[in-house]
Design a protein around this motif. Structure first.
Motif, PDB file in Angstrom:
ATOM      1  N   GLY A   1       8.388  -2.175 -12.511  1.00 43.99           N
ATOM      2  CA  GLY A   1       7.973  -0.837 -12.891  1.00 43.99           C
ATOM      3  C   GLY A   1       8.100   0.156 -11.754  1.00 43.99           C
ATOM      4  O   GLY A   1       8.031  -0.210 -10.573  1.00 43.99           O
ATOM      5  N   ALA A   2       8.293   1.401 -12.094  1.00 44.79           N
ATOM      6  CA  ALA A   2       8.381   2.468 -11.089  1.00 44.79           C
ATOM      7  C   ALA A   2       7.025   2.676 -10.432  1.00 44.79           C
ATOM      8  O   ALA A   2       5.976   2.423 -11.028  1.00 44.79           O
ATOM      9  N   VAL A   3       7.060   3.129  -9.189  1.00 47.72           N
ATOM     10  CA  VAL A   3       5.810   3.414  -8.484  1.00 47.72           C
ATOM     11  C   VAL A   3       5.234   4.731  -8.985  1.00 47.72           C
ATOM     12  O   VAL A   3       5.943   5.594  -9.501  1.00 47.72           O
ATOM     13  N   ALA A   4       3.948   4.884  -8.825  1.00 50.10           N
ATOM     14  CA  ALA A   4       3.292   6.129  -9.228  1.00 50.10           C
ATOM     15  C   ALA A   4       3.707   7.262  -8.302  1.00 50.10           C
ATOM     16  O   ALA A   4       3.823   7.079  -7.090  1.00 50.10           O
ATOM     17  N   ASN A   5       3.948   8.432  -8.869  1.00 47.71           N
ATOM     18  CA  ASN A   5       4.365   9.586  -8.059  1.00 47.71           C
ATOM     19  C   ASN A   5       3.316   9.982  -7.032  1.00 47.71           C
ATOM     20  O   ASN A   5       3.635  10.502  -5.970  1.00 47.71           O
ATOM     21  N   ASP A   6       2.035   9.746  -7.340  1.00 45.77           N
ATOM     22  CA  ASP A   6       0.975  10.109  -6.404  1.00 45.77           C
ATOM     23  C   ASP A   6       0.658   8.998  -5.403  1.00 45.77           C
ATOM     24  O   ASP A   6      -0.285   9.098  -4.623  1.00 45.77           O
ATOM     25  N   LYS A   7       1.467   7.927  -5.434  1.00 46.62           N
ATOM     26  CA  LYS A   7       1.340   6.798  -4.501  1.00 46.62           C
ATOM     27  C   LYS A   7       0.006   6.061  -4.624  1.00 46.62           C
ATOM     28  O   LYS A   7      -0.404   5.334  -3.720  1.00 46.62           O
ATOM     29  N   SER A   8      -0.656   6.235  -5.768  1.00 40.93           N
ATOM     30  CA  SER A   8      -1.955   5.597  -5.947  1.00 40.93           C
ATOM     31  C   SER A   8      -1.859   4.082  -6.052  1.00 40.93           C
ATOM     32  O   SER A   8      -2.857   3.384  -5.885  1.00 40.93           O
ATOM     33  N   ASP A   9      -0.646   3.582  -6.321  1.00 36.34           N
ATOM     34  CA  ASP A   9      -0.488   2.138  -6.452  1.00 36.34           C
ATOM     35  C   ASP A   9       0.032   1.486  -5.180  1.00 36.34           C
ATOM     36  O   ASP A   9       0.360   0.305  -5.164  1.00 36.34           O
ATOM     37  N   ARG A  10       0.105   2.242  -4.102  1.00 34.30           N
ATOM     38  CA  ARG A  10       0.617   1.692  -2.849  1.00 34.30           C
ATOM     39  C   ARG A  10      -0.517   1.182  -1.965  1.00 34.30           C
ATOM     40  O   ARG A  10      -1.658   1.627  -2.068  1.00 34.30           O
ATOM     41  N   VAL A  11      -0.159   0.256  -1.108  1.00 36.00           N
ATOM     42  CA  VAL A  11      -1.155  -0.446  -0.289  1.00 36.00           C
ATOM     43  C   VAL A  11      -1.138   0.103   1.133  1.00 36.00           C
ATOM     44  O   VAL A  11      -0.069   0.305   1.716  1.00 36.00           O
ATOM     45  N   TYR A  12      -2.329   0.325   1.698  1.00 32.85           N
ATOM     46  CA  TYR A  12      -2.472   0.766   3.092  1.00 32.85           C
ATOM     47  C   TYR A  12      -3.628  -0.021   3.697  1.00 32.85           C
ATOM     48  O   TYR A  12      -4.779   0.152   3.278  1.00 32.85           O
ATOM     49  N   ILE A  13      -3.345  -0.863   4.665  1.00 36.70           N
ATOM     50  CA  ILE A  13      -4.401  -1.646   5.285  1.00 36.70           C
ATOM     51  C   ILE A  13      -4.291  -1.591   6.805  1.00 36.70           C
ATOM     52  O   ILE A  13      -3.230  -1.275   7.361  1.00 36.70           O
ATOM     53  N   VAL A  14      -5.416  -1.865   7.487  1.00 33.83           N
ATOM     54  CA  VAL A  14      -5.402  -2.062   8.928  1.00 33.83           C
ATOM     55  C   VAL A  14      -5.801  -3.514   9.185  1.00 33.83           C
ATOM     56  O   VAL A  14      -6.687  -4.055   8.518  1.00 33.83           O
ATOM     57  N   TYR A  15      -5.140  -4.121  10.140  1.00 29.62           N
ATOM     58  CA  TYR A  15      -5.294  -5.547  10.427  1.00 29.62           C
ATOM     59  C   TYR A  15      -5.536  -5.719  11.918  1.00 29.62           C
ATOM     60  O   TYR A  15      -4.885  -5.072  12.740  1.00 29.62           O
ATOM     61  N   ASN A  16      -6.470  -6.588  12.260  1.00 29.19           N
ATOM     62  CA  ASN A  16      -6.699  -6.923  13.661  1.00 29.19           C
ATOM     63  C   ASN A  16      -5.873  -8.170  13.966  1.00 29.19           C
ATOM     64  O   ASN A  16      -6.297  -9.294  13.724  1.00 29.19           O
TER      65      ASN A  16
ATOM     66  N   PRO B   1     -10.653 -10.481  14.989  1.00 28.20           N
ATOM     67  CA  PRO B   1      -9.261 -10.941  14.949  1.00 28.20           C
ATOM     68  C   PRO B   1      -8.991 -11.747  13.681  1.00 28.20           C
ATOM     69  O   PRO B   1      -9.755 -12.636  13.312  1.00 28.20           O
ATOM     70  N   GLY B   2      -7.906 -11.385  12.990  1.00 27.24           N
ATOM     71  CA  GLY B   2      -7.544 -12.065  11.757  1.00 27.24           C
ATOM     72  C   GLY B   2      -8.066 -11.391  10.506  1.00 27.24           C
ATOM     73  O   GLY B   2      -7.664 -11.735   9.396  1.00 27.24           O
ATOM     74  N   GLN B   3      -8.960 -10.403  10.653  1.00 25.06           N
ATOM     75  CA  GLN B   3      -9.500  -9.697   9.492  1.00 25.06           C
ATOM     76  C   GLN B   3      -8.703  -8.423   9.220  1.00 25.06           C
ATOM     77  O   GLN B   3      -8.130  -7.827  10.133  1.00 25.06           O
ATOM     78  N   TRP B   4      -8.693  -8.002   7.948  1.00 27.61           N
ATOM     79  CA  TRP B   4      -8.059  -6.747   7.574  1.00 27.61           C
ATOM     80  C   TRP B   4      -8.907  -6.042   6.523  1.00 27.61           C
ATOM     81  O   TRP B   4      -9.773  -6.650   5.901  1.00 27.61           O
ATOM     82  N   ARG B   5      -8.651  -4.748   6.379  1.00 26.17           N
ATOM     83  CA  ARG B   5      -9.374  -3.967   5.371  1.00 26.17           C
ATOM     84  C   ARG B   5      -8.467  -2.863   4.856  1.00 26.17           C
ATOM     85  O   ARG B   5      -7.490  -2.469   5.513  1.00 26.17           O
ATOM     86  N   ASN B   6      -8.760  -2.388   3.648  1.00 30.77           N
ATOM     87  CA  ASN B   6      -8.052  -1.240   3.092  1.00 30.77           C
ATOM     88  C   ASN B   6      -8.512   0.039   3.794  1.00 30.77           C
ATOM     89  O   ASN B   6      -9.666   0.140   4.220  1.00 30.77           O
TER      90      ASN B   6
END
Length: 262
Positions: free
Chosen positions: A60-75, A220-225
């Motif tokens: 399926g196509a991605v949402a134009n507002d990027k609401s279905d995209r993933v952004y995380i920070v990882y240690n 270390p090893g943890q991540w979050r949105n």
């Protein structure tokens, strides 16, 4: 249908996070992609009503507002390699085990640790990585001998490495053998090379911040949105940034997955 409503097939596929544009072209050449159950050609375009399949599975196509995209920070812990290549032991993708296909934004070398952003949004990857966009990154560094005032001043002024002189930066001694440094550049193993030029060896390197994003309490090893506020500020920060092609992402991660962009 106007051309504005159409999207190139390789971009359509890469935007879903399935693969890069280059990889999408390979899938098309291998006849593994169909549009409305027909074999397309390279350069084909698709519209919102078209059915695109890869290996017989609809994507399926991605949402134009990027609401279905993933952004995380990882240690990232020491020993993890920042590559999307799954055959590499200890790769960052297997370490995180996220259900979506994500890309690391830049990299930290295997002996380094700390904050790294991962996302399925290829556009933002490229915007952040462009050195001229001057997005700052902060590090805590430990070296093998006492730090002098001269060392700090030289680091801040710029050091000749890799055929160039590093851009001016901010550095501050925090202990006998430790200092913090804020860079806007991303040369290969930059901090380690700068220290080496001045006769020092880095024994520990930890990234604690990228722009407004910090490790906070992540172990270390943890991540979050990213929070909504963090994500909003991130998009604002890179709004005027220049983009490069998404096809560079996987190639860069493959060729330099275990190199340090710091």
């Amino acid at each position: 249908m106007s051309d504005q409503a159409l999207k190139r097939l390789n971009k359509y596929i890469s935007d879903t996070g399935l693969c890069s544009r280059r990889e999408a072209d390979k899938l098309i050449e291998q006849n593994r992609v169909t549009i409305n159950d027909q074999q397309p050609e390279l350069g084909s375009k698709v519209g919102p009503d078209d059915s695109v399949k890869v290996d017989g599975k609809i994507i399926g196509a991605v949402a134009n507002d990027k609401s279905d995209r993933v952004y995380i920070v990882y240690n990232k812990p020491i020993g993890i390699t920042c590559t999307t290549e799954r055959h590499v032991k200890g790769n960052i993708i297997d370490a995180i085990k996220h259900k979506n296909r994500i890309f690391p934004v830049g990299r930290l070398d295997k002996p380094s640790e700390g904050l790294i952003i991962l996302t399925s949004d290829g556009d933002i990857v490229n915007k952040i990585l462009r050195a001229e966009n001057a997005h700052d990154k902060e590090y805590e560094v430990t070296v093998n001998q006492p730090i002098s005032d001269r060392f700090i001043k030289r680091m801040e002024r710029g050091v000749p490495i890799l055929g160039t002189v590093t851009k001016p930066c901010t550095a501050r001694a925090t202990g006998r053998n430790t200092f913090t440094i804020i860079l806007t550049q991303g040369l290969n193993r930059q901090i380690r090379r700068m220290c080496e030029f001045l006769g020092y060896e880095v024994t520990k390197l930890k990234r604690t911040r990228i722009m407004h994003l910090e490790l906070d309490r992540l172990k270390p090893g943890q991540w979050r949105n990213l929070t909504d506020a963090e994500l909003k500020k991130l998009h604002q920060s890179v709004k005027s940034s220049t983009k490069t092609s998404i096809k560079n992402i996987d190639r860069t991660n493959t060729q330099q997955g275990n190199r340090d962009k710091s």
